[in-house]
Write a protein that holds these residues in place. Structure first.
Motif, PDB file in Angstrom:
ATOM      1  N   GLY A 282       0.648  -1.234   0.089  1.00 35.29           N
ATOM      2  CA  GLY A 282      -0.102   0.047   0.001  1.00 35.29           C
ATOM      3  C   GLY A 282       0.944   1.168  -0.054  1.00 35.29           C
ATOM      4  N   SER A 283       0.265   2.593   0.222  1.00 33.71           N
ATOM      5  CA  SER A 283       0.802   3.830  -0.018  1.00 33.71           C
ATOM      6  C   SER A 283       1.519   4.024   1.222  1.00 33.71           C
ATOM      7  N   ALA A 284       1.587   3.644   2.441  1.00 32.33           N
ATOM      8  CA  ALA A 284       2.185   3.973   3.568  1.00 32.33           C
ATOM      9  C   ALA A 284       2.627   5.604   3.652  1.00 32.33           C
ATOM     10  N   PHE A 285       1.421   6.167   3.799  1.00 32.97           N
ATOM     11  CA  PHE A 285       1.709   7.728   3.915  1.00 32.97           C
ATOM     12  C   PHE A 285       2.419   8.044   5.115  1.00 32.97           C
ATOM     13  N   ASP A 286       2.443   7.407   6.264  1.00 32.62           N
ATOM     14  CA  ASP A 286       3.092   7.561   7.474  1.00 32.62           C
ATOM     15  C   ASP A 286       4.509   7.635   7.197  1.00 32.62           C
ATOM     16  N   ILE A 287       5.362   6.871   6.171  1.00 30.83           N
ATOM     17  CA  ILE A 287       6.588   7.092   6.034  1.00 30.83           C
ATOM     18  C   ILE A 287       6.912   7.618   4.590  1.00 30.83           C
ATOM     19  N   THR A 288       6.013   8.230   3.782  1.00 28.39           N
ATOM     20  CA  THR A 288       6.158   8.689   2.670  1.00 28.39           C
ATOM     21  C   THR A 288       7.439   9.685   2.786  1.00 28.39           C
ATOM     22  N   GLY A 289       8.230   9.810   1.965  1.00 30.11           N
ATOM     23  CA  GLY A 289       9.301  10.802   1.986  1.00 30.11           C
ATOM     24  C   GLY A 289      10.330  10.905   3.109  1.00 30.11           C
ATOM     25  N   LYS A 290      10.192   9.730   3.695  1.00 24.36           N
ATOM     26  CA  LYS A 290      11.343   9.571   4.758  1.00 24.36           C
ATOM     27  C   LYS A 290      12.459   8.748   4.526  1.00 24.36           C
ATOM     28  N   GLY A 291      12.430   7.973   3.031  1.00 23.64           N
ATOM     29  CA  GLY A 291      13.686   7.341   2.728  1.00 23.64           C
ATOM     30  C   GLY A 291      13.616   5.972   3.437  1.00 23.64           C
ATOM     31  N   ILE A 292      12.761   5.545   4.013  1.00 21.85           N
ATOM     32  CA  ILE A 292      13.050   4.282   4.787  1.00 21.85           C
ATOM     33  C   ILE A 292      12.023   3.063   4.128  1.00 21.85           C
ATOM     34  N   ALA A 293      11.197   3.337   2.989  1.00 23.47           N
ATOM     35  CA  ALA A 293      10.307   2.432   2.520  1.00 23.47           C
ATOM     36  C   ALA A 293      11.021   1.350   2.113  1.00 23.47           C
ATOM     37  N   ASN A 294      10.521  -0.170   2.427  1.00 28.07           N
ATOM     38  CA  ASN A 294      11.114  -1.383   2.081  1.00 28.07           C
ATOM     39  C   ASN A 294      10.938  -1.652   0.307  1.00 28.07           C
ATOM     40  N   PRO A 295      12.131  -1.589  -0.246  1.00 26.54           N
ATOM     41  CA  PRO A 295      11.836  -1.996  -1.396  1.00 26.54           C
ATOM     42  C   PRO A 295      12.081  -3.539  -1.999  1.00 26.54           C
ATOM     43  N   VAL A 296      11.915  -4.248  -0.725  1.00 26.94           N
ATOM     44  CA  VAL A 296      12.202  -5.774  -1.064  1.00 26.94           C
ATOM     45  C   VAL A 296      10.966  -6.413  -1.862  1.00 26.94           C
ATOM     46  N   ALA A 297       9.876  -5.863  -1.309  1.00 31.01           N
ATOM     47  CA  ALA A 297       8.352  -6.281  -2.274  1.00 31.01           C
ATOM     48  C   ALA A 297       8.447  -5.830  -3.597  1.00 31.01           C
ATOM     49  N   THR A 298       8.872  -4.979  -3.970  1.00 25.01           N
ATOM     50  CA  THR A 298       8.935  -4.570  -5.293  1.00 25.01           C
ATOM     51  C   THR A 298      10.019  -5.136  -6.072  1.00 25.01           C
ATOM     52  N   PHE A 299      11.342  -5.499  -5.524  1.00 30.66           N
ATOM     53  CA  PHE A 299      12.241  -6.413  -6.024  1.00 30.66           C
ATOM     54  C   PHE A 299      11.571  -7.630  -6.379  1.00 30.66           C
ATOM     55  N   TRP A 300      11.025  -8.050  -5.373  1.00 31.88           N
ATOM     56  CA  TRP A 300      10.198  -9.477  -5.680  1.00 31.88           C
ATOM     57  C   TRP A 300       9.136  -9.422  -6.912  1.00 31.88           C
ATOM     58  N   THR A 301       8.630  -8.332  -6.764  1.00 31.80           N
ATOM     59  CA  THR A 301       7.360  -8.155  -7.986  1.00 31.80           C
ATOM     60  C   THR A 301       8.212  -7.887  -9.129  1.00 31.80           C
ATOM     61  N   ALA A 302       9.208  -7.368  -8.954  1.00 39.56           N
ATOM     62  CA  ALA A 302       9.906  -7.361 -10.403  1.00 39.56           C
ATOM     63  C   ALA A 302      10.534  -8.851 -10.943  1.00 39.56           C
ATOM     64  N   SER A 303      11.080  -9.624 -10.004  1.00 39.51           N
ATOM     65  CA  SER A 303      11.232 -10.817 -10.293  1.00 39.51           C
ATOM     66  C   SER A 303      10.050 -11.469 -10.854  1.00 39.51           C
ATOM     67  N   GLN A 304       8.768 -11.649 -10.263  1.00 35.58           N
ATOM     68  CA  GLN A 304       7.823 -12.147 -10.880  1.00 35.58           C
ATOM     69  C   GLN A 304       7.686 -11.750 -12.219  1.00 35.58           C
ATOM     70  N   MET A 305       7.886 -10.352 -12.520  1.00 39.30           N
ATOM     71  CA  MET A 305       7.607  -9.759 -13.780  1.00 39.30           C
ATOM     72  C   MET A 305       8.685 -10.205 -14.728  1.00 39.30           C
ATOM     73  N   LEU A 306      10.012 -10.379 -14.493  1.00 38.86           N
ATOM     74  CA  LEU A 306      10.729 -11.088 -15.312  1.00 38.86           C
ATOM     75  C   LEU A 306      10.466 -12.446 -15.668  1.00 38.86           C
ATOM     76  N   GLU A 307      10.136 -13.349 -14.501  1.00 37.09           N
ATOM     77  CA  GLU A 307       9.666 -14.689 -15.130  1.00 37.09           C
ATOM     78  C   GLU A 307       8.480 -14.779 -16.001  1.00 37.09           C
ATOM     79  N   HIS A 308       7.554 -13.752 -15.803  1.00 36.88           N
ATOM     80  CA  HIS A 308       6.343 -13.695 -16.731  1.00 36.88           C
ATOM     81  C   HIS A 308       6.709 -13.485 -18.183  1.00 36.88           C
ATOM     82  N   LEU A 309       7.944 -12.397 -18.053  1.00 39.57           N
ATOM     83  CA  LEU A 309       8.296 -11.884 -19.495  1.00 39.57           C
ATOM     84  C   LEU A 309       9.423 -12.998 -20.232  1.00 39.57           C
TER      85      LEU A 309
END
Length: 358
Positions: A282-309
């Protein structure tokens, strides 16, 4: 060199931060591999767009997305825009417009991440949740009458079609068949919902006959929450309705250590249209702009996308890099670390450059 056209929709909250991290990792992978590249176009749709234009995306938004090979989506939702507007104005029109009927959410405990479950570590919790993504409880069928009056009525009607249920069951059984344990759990609530969910059960039994090598069982959704928490090793592949899987997958992410590591693919298995890949945090507005959002879910998502491609090796390389970085303790605060989003991203990109996966 193969070129993949990617539509990036960072959208709201921490979406732009994690999508930027994901694109850095994808670029590192393309450079490391040398046989493919990405042509990324970014769309500014989301809550800010809504405040300017009165809509979350243009009327021809899905037409604009059709030429792309995949969609890389951040997060949607804003504190000053009603949730039903943000969801029904952007994410759901894409999922439903492109008939991305299989929502696939893998979950496992990554090395270095501590599960809240006592005595449970990597290998003990390794699931894939398949969520029906086109109908069910999120069909948008219903309405409100006598608004504002004491007798006001609101109805929300779940829609289960034989076509919709059959195809998601077949997808789930095929996925279970492809995994080592060949085990599927069908989630239901047919003791209380005696029409749609009874049909769901009946179709599961019918489709199961096509997959004699897959062991399957059935769980009521409330009992399933208990099983997920107390017997995670007993589960592998899971299929559930739109609403039930939405809730259970958030629980799964929490049990694996954080929603910040949980990915999603909204898949059109027939590949008639681009599929969409997004982290589920989700958008997690409580930490938006603080530079501490966890990118791991997005990396794993990108891995799914690569497999699909069809870039399975690159997807595996990305996940190996993520696991190495987590195991080394380079993690954001939500999973007990002190690293920033960019710290984690830099470490993952460096691990990609040093990877020896073929």
């Amino acid at each position: 060199m193969k070129t993949y056209k990617i539509a990036a929709i960072p959208a709201d909250g921490i979406g732009p931060e994690v999508i930027d991290a994901g694109l850095q990792a994808l670029e590192a992978l393309a450079t490391r591999d040398g046989s493919f590249q990405f042509d990324v176009e970014t769309f500014d749709w989301g809550s800010d767009y809504y405040k300017k234009h009165g809509v979350m995306m243009p009327d021809d938004g899905t037409e604009q997305l059709k030429p792309f090979n995949a969609i890389f989506f951040g997060a949607v939702g804003a504190p000053d825009v009603p949730d039903h507007i943000t969801l029904w104005g952007l994410r759901l029109p894409i999922c439903q417009g492109f008939d991305q009927y299989a929502n696939v959410r893998p979950t496992k405990i990554l090395p270095g991440i501590t599960s809240p479950l006592t005595g449970v570590g990597p290998g003990d919790l390794d699931w894939v949740i398949v969520r029906e993504n086109s109908e069910g409880e999120y069909s948008g069928n219903g309405g409100r009458t006598h608004r504002g009056l004491p007798e006001e009525v609101g109805t929300e009607v779940s829609i289960f079609t034989r076509t919709g249920v059959t195809r998601i069951m077949r997808y789930a059984f095929k996925l279970a068949q492809s995994r080592p344990r060949k085990l599927l759990t069908v989630v239901t609530k047919s003791n209380a919902q005696r029409y749609g969910m009874v049909m769901w059960d009946e179709i599961a039994a019918e489709v199961a006959q096509e997959f004699p090598d897959v062991t399957w069982d059935k769980m009521l959704v409330d009992a399933m929450t208990v099983r997920m928490a107390l017997k995670p090793q007993s589960l592998d592949t899971i299929v559930a309705t739109n609403l039930h899987a939405d809730i259970l997958s958030d629980l799964a992410g929490a049990l694996a250590g954080s929603l910040g590591v949980a990915p999603t693919g909204n898949i059109d298995p027939e590949r008639r249209s681009p599929s969409m890949f997004e982290p589920i945090h989700g958008s997690a507005f409580d930490i938006t702009g603080k530079g501490i959002a966890n990118p791991v879910a997005t990396f794993w998502t990108a891995s799914q996308m690569l497999e699909h491609l069809g870039e399975e090796a690159a997807g595996a390389r990305l996940m190996e890099a993520v696991e190495k970085v987590c195991e080394a303790g380079i993690m954001t605060p939500d999973i007990g670390g002190t690293a920033t989003t960019q710290d984690v991203t830099d470490a993952v990109c460096e691990a990609i450059r040093g990877s020896n996966i073929l």
